[in-house]
Design a protein around this motif. Structure first.
Motif, short mmCIF file in Angstrom:
data_model
loop_
_atom_site.label_atom_id
_atom_site.label_comp_id
_atom_site.label_asym_id
_atom_site.label_seq_id
_atom_site.Cartn_x
_atom_site.Cartn_y
_atom_site.Cartn_z
N GLN A 67 -1.38 -3.25 -4.12
CA GLN A 67 -1.03 -4.42 -4.91
C GLN A 67 -1.01 -5.63 -3.99
O GLN A 67 -0.54 -5.54 -2.85
CB GLN A 67 0.35 -4.29 -5.54
N SER B 130 -4.03 -5.23 -8.61
CA SER B 130 -3.34 -3.95 -8.63
C SER B 130 -4.38 -2.88 -8.94
O SER B 130 -5.11 -2.99 -9.92
CB SER B 130 -2.23 -3.95 -9.69
N GLY B 131 -4.47 -1.89 -8.08
CA GLY B 131 -5.45 -0.83 -8.28
C GLY B 131 -5.35 0.23 -7.21
O GLY B 131 -4.36 0.31 -6.49
N LYS B 132 -6.41 1.04 -7.13
CA LYS B 132 -6.47 2.10 -6.12
C LYS B 132 -7.72 1.92 -5.27
O LYS B 132 -8.75 1.47 -5.76
CB LYS B 132 -6.50 3.47 -6.77
N ARG C 122 -10.14 4.09 -2.43
CA ARG C 122 -10.43 5.39 -1.82
C ARG C 122 -10.62 5.17 -0.32
O ARG C 122 -11.42 4.34 0.11
CB ARG C 122 -11.70 6.01 -2.40
N VAL D 254 0.87 -1.17 0.00
CA VAL D 254 0.00 0.00 0.00
C VAL D 254 0.90 1.22 0.00
O VAL D 254 1.66 1.44 0.95
CB VAL D 254 -0.95 0.02 1.22
N ASN D 255 0.84 2.00 -1.08
CA ASN D 255 1.66 3.21 -1.23
C ASN D 255 3.15 2.94 -0.99
O ASN D 255 3.83 3.72 -0.34
CB ASN D 255 1.18 4.32 -0.29
N PHE E 248 -6.96 8.59 -2.29
CA PHE E 248 -6.77 7.34 -3.03
C PHE E 248 -5.39 6.76 -2.71
O PHE E 248 -4.40 7.48 -2.69
CB PHE E 248 -6.91 7.58 -4.53
N HIS E 249 -5.36 5.45 -2.50
CA HIS E 249 -4.13 4.76 -2.16
C HIS E 249 -3.94 3.59 -3.12
O HIS E 249 -4.87 2.81 -3.35
CB HIS E 249 -4.16 4.24 -0.71
N ARG E 250 -2.73 3.48 -3.67
CA ARG E 250 -2.40 2.38 -4.57
C ARG E 250 -2.18 1.12 -3.75
O ARG E 250 -1.49 1.15 -2.73
CB ARG E 250 -1.16 2.71 -5.38
#
Length: 112
Positions: A64, A79-81, A83, A39-40, A60-62
């Motif tokens: 994986q 893999s995504g974002k 909120r 995460v981030n 929003f936080h990336r």
């Protein structure tokens, strides 16, 4: 002396306000094995299927989710974002089809 106490009080109130604005993220995986959740850029590796990330700022936080494949290299399952709202407990669950379900619950604070 009054100025020192006033300044100290202001600093304490600012810190308390900032603490209420952060959120917690829990990532749950509906399978077993060794996973890496990022995460981030902050990664956690575990054989557990529950990963916790505390004190995230709103926005929003990336994210994986990785799992070591048959040949020993990491395979990306998701893999995504996501909120993350202010002052919330967010639970993201990755199912067996690698679909992410996200639920959010506001964090209740006494006296507010």
């Amino acid at each position: 002396m009054k100025h020192i106490l006033t300044s100290l009080g202001l600093v304490m109130m600012t810190l308390m306000t900032q603490a209420y604005q952060t959120s917690d993220l829990t990532v749950r995986l509906e399978r077993q094995g060794q996973f890496t959740v990022v995460v981030n850029g902050q990664s956690q590796v575990s054989n557990s299927n529950i990963f916790s990330f505390a004190h995230l700022n709103p926005g929003f936080h990336r994210i994986q989710v990785l799992r070591e494949n048959y040949w020993g290299s990491p395979a990306v399952l998701y893999s995504g974002k996501i909120r993350v709202p202010r002052a919330s407990q967010v639970v993201a669950t990755l199912d067996h089809q690698n679909r992410m379900r996200v639920s959010m619950t506001p964090i209740a604070h006494y006296g507010t």
